[in-house]
Design an enzyme around this catalytic site. Sequence first.
Site, PDB file in Angstrom:
ATOM      1  N   THR A 116       0.850  -1.190   0.000  1.00 24.68           N
ATOM      2  CA  THR A 116       0.000   0.000   0.000  1.00 24.68           C
ATOM      3  C   THR A 116       0.890   1.248   0.000  1.00 24.68           C
ATOM      4  O   THR A 116       2.036   1.203   0.464  1.00 24.68           O
ATOM      5  CB  THR A 116      -0.953   0.014   1.206  1.00 24.68           C
ATOM      6  N   THR A 118       1.394   4.460   1.461  1.00 25.85           N
ATOM      7  CA  THR A 118       2.105   5.063   2.588  1.00 25.85           C
ATOM      8  C   THR A 118       3.057   4.074   3.237  1.00 25.85           C
ATOM      9  O   THR A 118       4.172   4.431   3.630  1.00 25.85           O
ATOM     10  CB  THR A 118       1.106   5.594   3.628  1.00 25.85           C
ATOM     11  N   CYS A 119       2.648   2.835   3.337  1.00 25.41           N
ATOM     12  CA  CYS A 119       3.493   1.802   3.959  1.00 25.41           C
ATOM     13  C   CYS A 119       4.752   1.563   3.136  1.00 25.41           C
ATOM     14  O   CYS A 119       5.846   1.380   3.691  1.00 25.41           O
ATOM     15  CB  CYS A 119       2.704   0.501   4.094  1.00 25.41           C
ATOM     16  N   SER A 120       4.621   1.570   1.816  1.00 24.50           N
ATOM     17  CA  SER A 120       5.744   1.264   0.934  1.00 24.50           C
ATOM     18  C   SER A 120       6.649   2.459   0.681  1.00 24.50           C
ATOM     19  O   SER A 120       7.853   2.290   0.446  1.00 24.50           O
ATOM     20  CB  SER A 120       5.221   0.747  -0.414  1.00 24.50           C
ATOM     21  N   LEU A 124       7.726   1.958   6.170  1.00 19.88           N
ATOM     22  CA  LEU A 124       8.786   0.947   6.186  1.00 19.88           C
ATOM     23  C   LEU A 124      10.137   1.512   5.744  1.00 19.88           C
ATOM     24  O   LEU A 124      11.151   1.291   6.425  1.00 19.88           O
ATOM     25  CB  LEU A 124       8.380  -0.251   5.332  1.00 19.88           C
TER      26      LEU A 124
END
Length: 232
Positions: A116, A118-120, A124
């Site tokens: 997704t 924001t996560c990528s 992270l």
Amino acid sequence: MAMAATATHTMSRLISSPKPLSLLSPKPLRPTLLLTSSSSSTLSLLPLNLRHRRPKYLRFSSTTALKVTATICVGDKLPESTFSYFDDDDELQTTTISDLTAAKRAIIFAVPGAFTPTCSQKHLPGFVEKAAELKSKGVDAIACISVNDAFVMKAWKKELGIGDDVMLLSDGNGTFTKAIGCELDLSDKPVGLGVRSSRYAMLVDDGVVKVLNLEEGGAFTFSGAEDMLKAL
């Protein structure tokens, strides 16, 4: 003579008529009725050439703010749980909360979903970038948890090209996420995420939560690597 005069009169009418004669009645144009969402709830008549418009597609962002309440809080001991991951030899392995935190200081953070935006792009990668700095301040392990299966987490790790400074752990059945009360229900979203984890970051010392930065839903405001550095 009478017949000739009549034929001449008829031909004269056909030539001088401003509108062509037809055996078929022309079909009247029908305007399109569109219901507009105005306060008066009236019907608007629009020309036919305005009927075909591009649809507006729904967009999901992992930053959608949804109110959450966790059962875990600062001072609590984390419940034992098991996570899965693939090692460098592509062998499926497991680890536990005890493995990560017993007699250690660990940062555990969670994302709503692998791949997704924001996560990528932010969450992270921020911890990967700051991993050495965090460990220089006494952090023994950094782990990212997501309610995705181990195969997805392996593919995500490969896609981002990250090493082993941050462990990518699968909480595929959401067991740990439910145990700490951090479920995020995204079932109403069109992308089919279902029940995932809220975004958070916690500092855990010997299994006990010392810092808990829990976001509202998938928002990303104070659960990043920089925020955890400030808490150390």
